[in-house]
Enzyme design. Structure first.
Site, PDB file in Angstrom:
ATOM      1  N   HIS A 107      -8.419  -8.967  -2.947  1.00  0.00           N
ATOM      2  CA  HIS A 107      -7.292  -9.805  -3.387  1.00  0.00           C
ATOM      3  C   HIS A 107      -6.259  -9.903  -2.259  1.00  0.00           C
ATOM      4  O   HIS A 107      -5.786 -10.998  -1.918  1.00  0.00           O
ATOM      5  CB  HIS A 107      -6.679  -9.211  -4.658  1.00  0.00           C
ATOM      6  CG  HIS A 107      -5.739 -10.137  -5.369  1.00  0.00           C
ATOM      7  ND1 HIS A 107      -5.101  -9.793  -6.558  1.00  0.00           N
ATOM      8  CD2 HIS A 107      -5.308 -11.392  -5.082  1.00  0.00           C
ATOM      9  CE1 HIS A 107      -4.333 -10.793  -6.948  1.00  0.00           C
ATOM     10  NE2 HIS A 107      -4.443 -11.769  -6.074  1.00  0.00           N
ATOM     11  N   HIS A 140     -12.882  -0.492  -8.070  1.00  0.00           N
ATOM     12  CA  HIS A 140     -11.522  -0.877  -8.478  1.00  0.00           C
ATOM     13  C   HIS A 140     -10.656  -1.177  -7.254  1.00  0.00           C
ATOM     14  O   HIS A 140     -10.031  -2.240  -7.163  1.00  0.00           O
ATOM     15  CB  HIS A 140     -10.919   0.258  -9.310  1.00  0.00           C
ATOM     16  CG  HIS A 140      -9.537  -0.003  -9.810  1.00  0.00           C
ATOM     17  ND1 HIS A 140      -9.270  -0.456 -11.083  1.00  0.00           N
ATOM     18  CD2 HIS A 140      -8.323   0.121  -9.206  1.00  0.00           C
ATOM     19  CE1 HIS A 140      -7.969  -0.599 -11.241  1.00  0.00           C
ATOM     20  NE2 HIS A 140      -7.365  -0.251 -10.116  1.00  0.00           N
ATOM     21  N   GLU A 141     -10.621  -0.241  -6.316  1.00  0.00           N
ATOM     22  CA  GLU A 141      -9.750  -0.406  -5.146  1.00  0.00           C
ATOM     23  C   GLU A 141     -10.206  -1.549  -4.237  1.00  0.00           C
ATOM     24  O   GLU A 141      -9.377  -2.230  -3.629  1.00  0.00           O
ATOM     25  CB  GLU A 141      -9.669   0.899  -4.354  1.00  0.00           C
ATOM     26  CG  GLU A 141      -8.985   2.047  -5.088  1.00  0.00           C
ATOM     27  CD  GLU A 141      -7.589   1.715  -5.590  1.00  0.00           C
ATOM     28  OE1 GLU A 141      -6.903   0.879  -4.965  1.00  0.00           O
ATOM     29  OE2 GLU A 141      -7.190   2.285  -6.619  1.00  0.00           O
TER      30      GLU A 141
END
Length: 595
Positions: free
Chosen positions: A395, A388-389
């Site tokens: 991004h 997730h991180e």
């Protein structure tokens, strides 16, 4: 080994290298001194911007200061987070906070000045200086607010009342974080001890139903007792939002909240409508949960209990990282190589150590690189957190690499897309690899619970916010009784007829801090639905889907969020993305039932 007695025990390659930010504290102090000098310089532009040249000089100075300040802030934040007991780090952090206040004061004049200009004057300023083309889009985005800005006298009055407007939120936060006393529970030694939030989050997932019920009753006890007080607080917050929207010439508080990101209200309304139309699989899941828990009556305190118990996978960090690299192969070699680089170059602080900040986050520092904080425990949850991180981190990396500073940061509306795409790819990878039915059921249930928490619960909250604000705008009362009735009705609508309600259910609204940041939570649901569609298209090999997603990752805030998602193949102005996510959810529940 996943926990350590001291930070010195952690291998260097699993700790941040903060020299990427500053070689030493003296270098940080030099930037702090420079920031104060630039802040003093900015104040001098108050009343002195009268042409394109002076406007450009102000904006360039402001951006230079912003760049330095973010680095300085990140440095002290990271020092504090790796050891929250470090008093020296706390002093440095306090200095950056003070600097932030000074910078805000130094630039406070600019937005009122900009919005006092007429359109022709602003165009004239921009035409005078070619370098202003760099700032032009952001200037016009700010200029959109002109119709909602009042006279100078009224703006000054609203500014002076700002602290009062913050009153309901401050009061709730003080009640919720400092004053609330939870009830008592029985510990393992048979002693009565007062419940804490940390204890509750574990006990509400306990396999022992009596423990769950006891914790549930103790947790809700203060919210029941303070029901009228918190209702008054939330009512004041909602009425303040409604009043400020009217004063600023918006049609509603919802329109005001959506305006900054240029979001059409149909996006908000369709989200709620689509969730309600496709709610039956969630009700189906509740029935499955009741069956697997073997209870005569399904209660709210049964909704977090494990229905696929006993899956305890030990996954060392090195193995977790390799699993992530395998799972994210569909995103291409460049993505995978960057993930390897992040690990090798110490962009990730991996281990839990005494007094380290809990949880996990990513923070991109423009001109440097993203920094990821974990508290990795060599288990399945830690693997999902890592994936997730790293979605957030990549991004941040792509946006910073491909965008100038002014558009490098992405908006909240799209912030959870990349992280959720990664999780979907991980779950699909693990489902493809596992032949163990119990593990498969566990993974399906994990994904379903993500859907329930990140999508359905947030949509229910969004529905509650919309209805409470509409009632305030219509002059209807918002007292404890009406808020309780509305929340209970919505909880029933979303969670289904198979849940037997304890009295505490209707008080659920009173414990949600997000309600003091109006119309924020719907973005979790839209981001989640968008990610489901993007990941599904990539896995299906849909032509152009990976390329358009990479473009999205590189786009920062270079366009409005809806336009960025459209370019990635997700059109939230139509019901299709949410409908597709609902179809996926239905398939997950059907397979879990079959297993």
């Amino acid at each position: 080994m996943s926990t350590y007695k001291s930070r010195s025990e952690v291998p260097d390659h699993e700790k941040w290298d903060l020299t990427d930010l500053y070689a030493n504290e003296q270098a940080w102090q030099k930037d702090m001194d420079e920031s104060y000098s630039l802040a003093d310089k900015l104040i001098q532009y108050d009343g002195a911007i009268n042409d394109g040249s002076s406007l450009l000089a102000f904006l360039k100075t402001q951006e230079e200061l912003s760049f330095i300040l973010r680095k300085a802030f990140a440095y002290t934040m990271f020092l504090t987070d790796i050891d929250t007991r470090d008093s020296h780090a706390q002093k440095l952090s306090a200095k950056t906070t003070q600097l932030g206040v000074k910078v805000s004061e130094s630039t406070a004049f600019f937005m009122p000045f900009l919005l006092s200009l007429d359109e022709e004057t602003l165009r004239d300023f921009i035409s005078q200086e070619k370098e202003l083309e760099y700032f032009e889009d952001e200037l016009w985005k700010s200029f959109r607010f002109k119709d909602h800005v009042l006279t100078k006298e009224k703006e000054e009055l609203l500014s002076q009342l700002g602290e009062s407007f913050q009153g309901p939120s401050d009061t709730f936060n003080m009640l919720n974080n400092a004053d609330i006393q939870f009830g008592y529970i029985t510990n393992e030694d048979g002693e009565q001890v007062q419940l804490t939030r940390g204890m509750y989050s574990k006990l509400i997932e306990d396999e022992n139903r009596d423990k769950r019920k006891e914790a549930y009753k103790a947790y809700y006890k203060p919210y029941v007792e303070l029901n009228n007080t918190i209702a008054t607080t939330l009512s004041a917050e909602v009425k303040t939002n409604a009043t400020l929207a009217k004063v600023r010439n918006y049609e509603s508080a919802l329109q005001k909240a959506l305006f900054a990101d240029n979001i059409e209200q149909t996006v908000y309304d369709q989200l709620i409508q689509s969730a309600k139309t496709n709610i039956e699989p969630l009700h189906d899941y509740a029935r499955l949960r009741k069956d697997k828990l073997n209870v005569e009556e399904l209660r709210q305190y049964d909704l977090n209990a494990p229905i696929v118990p006993g899956v305890k996978a030990e996954i060392p960090y090195e193995e977790a990282y390799e699993t992530m690299l395998e799972a994210l192969q569909p995103l291409g070699n460049d993505y995978i190589e960057l993930l390897k680089e992040f690990k090798e170059k110490r962009y990730i602080d991996v281990r839990e150590t005494p007094a380290k900040r809990s949880g996990a986050y990513n923070m991109g520092v423009y001109g440097v690189h993203p920094f990821v904080l974990l508290n990795h425990h060599d288990d399945l949850n830690s693997l999902f957190t890592l994936v997730h991180e790293m979605g957030h981190a990549l991004h941040s990396h792509y946006s910073s690499k491909h965008q100038p500073q002014i558009t490098a940061s992405y908006r909240i509306f799209v912030a959870e897309v990349a992280s959720t795409v990664n999780e979907v790819l991980l779950i699909n990878h693990m489902l493809d690899k596992t032949e163990d039915k119990k593990m498969r059921a566990y993974l399906l249930n994990h994904f379903i619970e993500q859907f329930r928490g990140t999508f359905f619960t947030q949509v229910m909250f969004a529905d509650f916010e919309k209805q409470t604000h509409e009632r305030a705008e219509a002059g209807e009362p918002l007292d404890a009784e009406s808020l309780n009735e509305l929340y209970e009705e919505l909880f029933r609508t979303y969670n289904g007829p198979d849940i037997v309600f304890d009295d505490e259910v209707k008080y659920g609204w009173s414990r949600i801090p997000h309600f003091y940041r109006a119309f924020y939570v719907y973005q979790y649901a839209t981001g989640f639905a968008s990610a489901i569609q993007i990941a599904t298209d990539i896995l299906a090999g849909k032509e152009g889907s990976l390329e358009s997603y990479k473009t999205f990752l590189q786009s920062g805030s270079s366009d409005d969020p809806l336009e960025l998602l459209k370019a990635a193949g997700v059109d939230l102005t139509t019901p299709e993305p949410v409908e597709a996510a609902m179809k996926k959810f239905s398939e997950l529940v059907a397979e879990l039932k079959q297993l």
